[in-house]
Design an enzyme around this catalytic site. Sequence first.
Site, PDB file in Angstrom:
ATOM      1  N   SER A 202       0.822  -1.216   0.000  1.00  0.00           N
ATOM      2  CA  SER A 202       0.000   0.000   0.000  1.00  0.00           C
ATOM      3  C   SER A 202       0.851   1.259   0.000  1.00  0.00           C
ATOM      4  O   SER A 202       0.394   2.335  -0.373  1.00  0.00           O
ATOM      5  CB  SER A 202      -0.877   0.072   1.248  1.00  0.00           C
ATOM      6  OG  SER A 202      -1.850  -0.881   1.208  1.00  0.00           O
ATOM      7  N   ALA A 235      -2.126   0.486  10.085  1.00  0.00           N
ATOM      8  CA  ALA A 235      -1.392  -0.790  10.154  1.00  0.00           C
ATOM      9  C   ALA A 235      -1.402  -1.530   8.815  1.00  0.00           C
ATOM     10  O   ALA A 235      -2.393  -1.469   8.086  1.00  0.00           O
ATOM     11  CB  ALA A 235      -2.039  -1.666  11.231  1.00  0.00           C
ATOM     12  N   PRO A 236      -0.303  -2.194   8.462  1.00  0.00           N
ATOM     13  CA  PRO A 236       0.939  -2.328   9.231  1.00  0.00           C
ATOM     14  C   PRO A 236       1.910  -1.147   9.077  1.00  0.00           C
ATOM     15  O   PRO A 236       2.948  -1.122   9.723  1.00  0.00           O
ATOM     16  CB  PRO A 236       1.564  -3.598   8.642  1.00  0.00           C
ATOM     17  CG  PRO A 236       1.084  -3.631   7.224  1.00  0.00           C
ATOM     18  CD  PRO A 236      -0.305  -3.041   7.249  1.00  0.00           C
ATOM     19  N   GLY A 237       1.598  -0.177   8.178  1.00  0.00           N
ATOM     20  CA  GLY A 237       2.436   1.034   8.200  1.00  0.00           C
ATOM     21  C   GLY A 237       3.013   1.477   6.863  1.00  0.00           C
ATOM     22  O   GLY A 237       3.932   2.293   6.835  1.00  0.00           O
ATOM     23  N   GLY A 238       2.466   0.983   5.768  1.00  0.00           N
ATOM     24  CA  GLY A 238       2.995   1.383   4.450  1.00  0.00           C
ATOM     25  C   GLY A 238       2.905   2.888   4.200  1.00  0.00           C
ATOM     26  O   GLY A 238       3.824   3.499   3.652  1.00  0.00           O
ATOM     27  N   ASP A 254      -4.624   2.771  14.695  1.00  0.00           N
ATOM     28  CA  ASP A 254      -5.134   1.487  14.190  1.00  0.00           C
ATOM     29  C   ASP A 254      -5.091   0.484  15.332  1.00  0.00           C
ATOM     30  O   ASP A 254      -4.137   0.488  16.114  1.00  0.00           O
ATOM     31  CB  ASP A 254      -4.260   0.986  13.018  1.00  0.00           C
ATOM     32  CG  ASP A 254      -4.989  -0.016  12.131  1.00  0.00           C
ATOM     33  OD1 ASP A 254      -5.536  -0.997  12.673  1.00  0.00           O
ATOM     34  OD2 ASP A 254      -5.013   0.197  10.906  1.00  0.00           O
ATOM     35  N   ASP A 274     -10.086   3.798  17.764  1.00  0.00           N
ATOM     36  CA  ASP A 274     -10.991   3.888  16.612  1.00  0.00           C
ATOM     37  C   ASP A 274     -10.685   5.194  15.866  1.00  0.00           C
ATOM     38  O   ASP A 274     -10.727   6.282  16.461  1.00  0.00           O
ATOM     39  CB  ASP A 274     -12.433   3.879  17.131  1.00  0.00           C
ATOM     40  CG  ASP A 274     -13.447   3.966  15.993  1.00  0.00           C
ATOM     41  OD1 ASP A 274     -13.029   4.151  14.826  1.00  0.00           O
ATOM     42  OD2 ASP A 274     -14.647   3.863  16.272  1.00  0.00           O
ATOM     43  N   ASP A 290      -6.333   5.459   4.933  1.00  0.00           N
ATOM     44  CA  ASP A 290      -6.486   4.344   3.985  1.00  0.00           C
ATOM     45  C   ASP A 290      -7.391   3.279   4.603  1.00  0.00           C
ATOM     46  O   ASP A 290      -7.235   2.093   4.341  1.00  0.00           O
ATOM     47  CB  ASP A 290      -5.071   3.782   3.701  1.00  0.00           C
ATOM     48  CG  ASP A 290      -5.056   2.699   2.633  1.00  0.00           C
ATOM     49  OD1 ASP A 290      -5.937   2.704   1.769  1.00  0.00           O
ATOM     50  OD2 ASP A 290      -4.148   1.844   2.674  1.00  0.00           O
ATOM     51  N   LYS A 319     -12.662   3.957  -1.051  1.00  0.00           N
ATOM     52  CA  LYS A 319     -12.862   2.613  -1.620  1.00  0.00           C
ATOM     53  C   LYS A 319     -14.191   2.600  -2.363  1.00  0.00           C
ATOM     54  O   LYS A 319     -15.198   3.122  -1.863  1.00  0.00           O
ATOM     55  CB  LYS A 319     -12.892   1.551  -0.511  1.00  0.00           C
ATOM     56  CG  LYS A 319     -11.808   1.696   0.547  1.00  0.00           C
ATOM     57  CD  LYS A 319     -10.437   1.318   0.048  1.00  0.00           C
ATOM     58  CE  LYS A 319      -9.373   1.607   1.091  1.00  0.00           C
ATOM     59  NZ  LYS A 319      -8.007   1.524   0.596  1.00  0.00           N
TER      60      LYS A 319
HETATM   61  C1  LIG Z   1      -5.872  -1.162   3.899  1.00  0.00           C
HETATM   62  S1  LIG Z   1      -5.388  -1.279   5.532  1.00  0.00           S
HETATM   63  C2  LIG Z   1      -4.268   0.054   5.692  1.00  0.00           C
HETATM   64  C3  LIG Z   1      -2.941  -0.241   5.115  1.00  0.00           C
HETATM   65  C4  LIG Z   1      -1.944   0.846   5.428  1.00  0.00           C
HETATM   66  N1  LIG Z   1      -2.305   2.111   4.784  1.00  0.00           N
HETATM   67  C5  LIG Z   1      -0.563   0.465   4.964  1.00  0.00           C
HETATM   68  O1  LIG Z   1      -0.053   1.118   4.041  1.00  0.00           O
HETATM   69  O2  LIG Z   1       0.018  -0.461   5.516  1.00  0.00           O
HETATM   70  C6  LIG Z   1      -6.769  -0.665   6.399  1.00  0.00           C
HETATM   71  C7  LIG Z   1      -6.543  -0.548   7.895  1.00  0.00           C
HETATM   72  O3  LIG Z   1      -7.631   0.206   8.424  1.00  0.00           O
HETATM   73  C8  LIG Z   1      -7.827  -0.236   9.734  1.00  0.00           C
HETATM   74  N2  LIG Z   1      -9.153   0.208  10.207  1.00  0.00           N
HETATM   75  C9  LIG Z   1     -10.363  -0.116   9.720  1.00  0.00           C
HETATM   76  N3  LIG Z   1     -11.337   0.513  10.434  1.00  0.00           N
HETATM   77  C10 LIG Z   1     -10.706   1.274  11.345  1.00  0.00           C
HETATM   78  C11 LIG Z   1     -11.127   2.181  12.353  1.00  0.00           C
HETATM   79  N4  LIG Z   1     -12.436   2.423  12.555  1.00  0.00           N
HETATM   80  N5  LIG Z   1     -10.214   2.792  13.103  1.00  0.00           N
HETATM   81  C12 LIG Z   1      -8.881   2.580  12.902  1.00  0.00           C
HETATM   82  N6  LIG Z   1      -8.418   1.720  11.966  1.00  0.00           N
HETATM   83  C13 LIG Z   1      -9.314   1.092  11.192  1.00  0.00           C
HETATM   84  C14 LIG Z   1      -7.664  -1.730   9.666  1.00  0.00           C
HETATM   85  O4  LIG Z   1      -7.347  -2.270  10.936  1.00  0.00           O
HETATM   86  C15 LIG Z   1      -6.533  -1.876   8.650  1.00  0.00           C
HETATM   87  O5  LIG Z   1      -5.294  -2.041   9.308  1.00  0.00           O
END
Ligand SMILES: C[S@@+](CC[C@H](N)C(=O)[O-])C[C@H]1O[C@@H](n2cnc3c(N)ncnc32)[C@H](O)[C@@H]1O
Length: 367
Positions: A202, A235-238, A254, A274, A290, A319
């Site tokens: 990501s 998470a994971p941090g990209g 996250d 959250d 993201d 999305k």
């Molecule tokens: C597509 S991943 C993100 C990838 C991240 N941008 C990266 O580059 O590694 C989506 C993330 O959104 C988090 N997420 C979804 N709903 C959330 C919320 N209400 N609060 C915080 N994190 C949330 C999920 O736990 C997941 O880790």
Amino acid sequence: MYQKPPRWRSPSATTGPLQCAMSSLLITCRAGFESECAQELTEYFAARDQAGFARLRADSGYLVFAAADDSELALPAADTLIFPRQVLPIAEHFTALDPKDRISPLLDWLQRHINRLHDVWVEAPDSPEGEALNAFCRSFESALVARLKRDRWLAETASTRLQLFFPIGTEAFLCLVDRRQATPHRQGILRLRFPSAAPSRSTLKLEEGLLVLLTDKEREAWLQPGMSAVDIGAAPGGWTFQLVQRSLRVSAVDNGPMAANLLDSGLVTHYREDGFRFVPKKALDWLVCDMVEQPIRVAKLVASWLNDGRCKRALFNLKLPMKKRWQETQLCLDIMRKQTGRELDLRAKQLYHDREEITVYAGPASG
Ligand SMILES: C[S@@+](CC[C@H](N)C(=O)[O-])C[C@H]1O[C@@H](n2cnc3c(N)ncnc32)[C@H](O)[C@@H]1O
């Protein structure tokens, strides 16, 4: 398949800028997003009092958009549109090329219409069908360039690029573009190398978003070491990795785990909270997001951060897993405009590294 011959106006000076007004345009896009491009172009030209229609095949990675009345369509700047990767004026459409000699009819046409070119790109759609044509495109381009060099057609001083687009091996769209105004990237695709220390692929979405949606000057001024950001759904941090690379301090929100190398950087604070409830202790320069969430919820969340002054700028992903993706995009951007209650600089693009999603930049209109 599209057959109508487009109206072609010969450029006034063959080494000067091209008059890019055509009655038909070739649009390339991510395969599966042809109808979003068609809707976007229809609205774009309707807003300029021009009616047009699209010819498309689902999942082909391209479409043709033609003026309803054969009038000329002024070429939209690629960065004003969300879904198209390239918008190319069609000068000619060859429908039954002989696989034993595809070059002769193209050279004949060029001889009649133009006598100097800067360079040549031969491309196929970015689709499974198009991929099968990539090797052919490369060798055809080499053969054509060798022929044009031999006959002294290519000139450094010329501004016209010949773009040949082969949807299948026997059909080609011939497009002439002013290379100074066209995308510098073949197929309109900015290919990036995955950084090995990044924890997820990501990361390329944020890297491309920063490169495509901001200018060099903006990146320099708005992404300075020591600036602050929140990464919601980190998470994971990209995405956090991209910000840390630029020495920004990041609040990563996250419930999921963040990569250890990012936490060790000393620039990242991880909040297992959250993202819809997180409140920063002080105003931040950036919000990036993201989260896999309903796009309207994300648009409202980002708008509220901008409204309250919790962040100055935002770059986020919407999305689009639903059927009416163009309508949803418009709805989200409208919500952003209305909810912030002041003029907003909104830039949106479906990036190469975006799948069923788009990336949006939002910031103050004053820069
Ligand atoms: C597509 S991943 C993100 C990838 C991240 N941008 C990266 O580059 O590694 C989506 C993330 O959104 C988090 N997420 C979804 N709903 C959330 C919320 N209400 N609060 C915080 N994190 C949330 C999920 O736990 C997941 O880790």
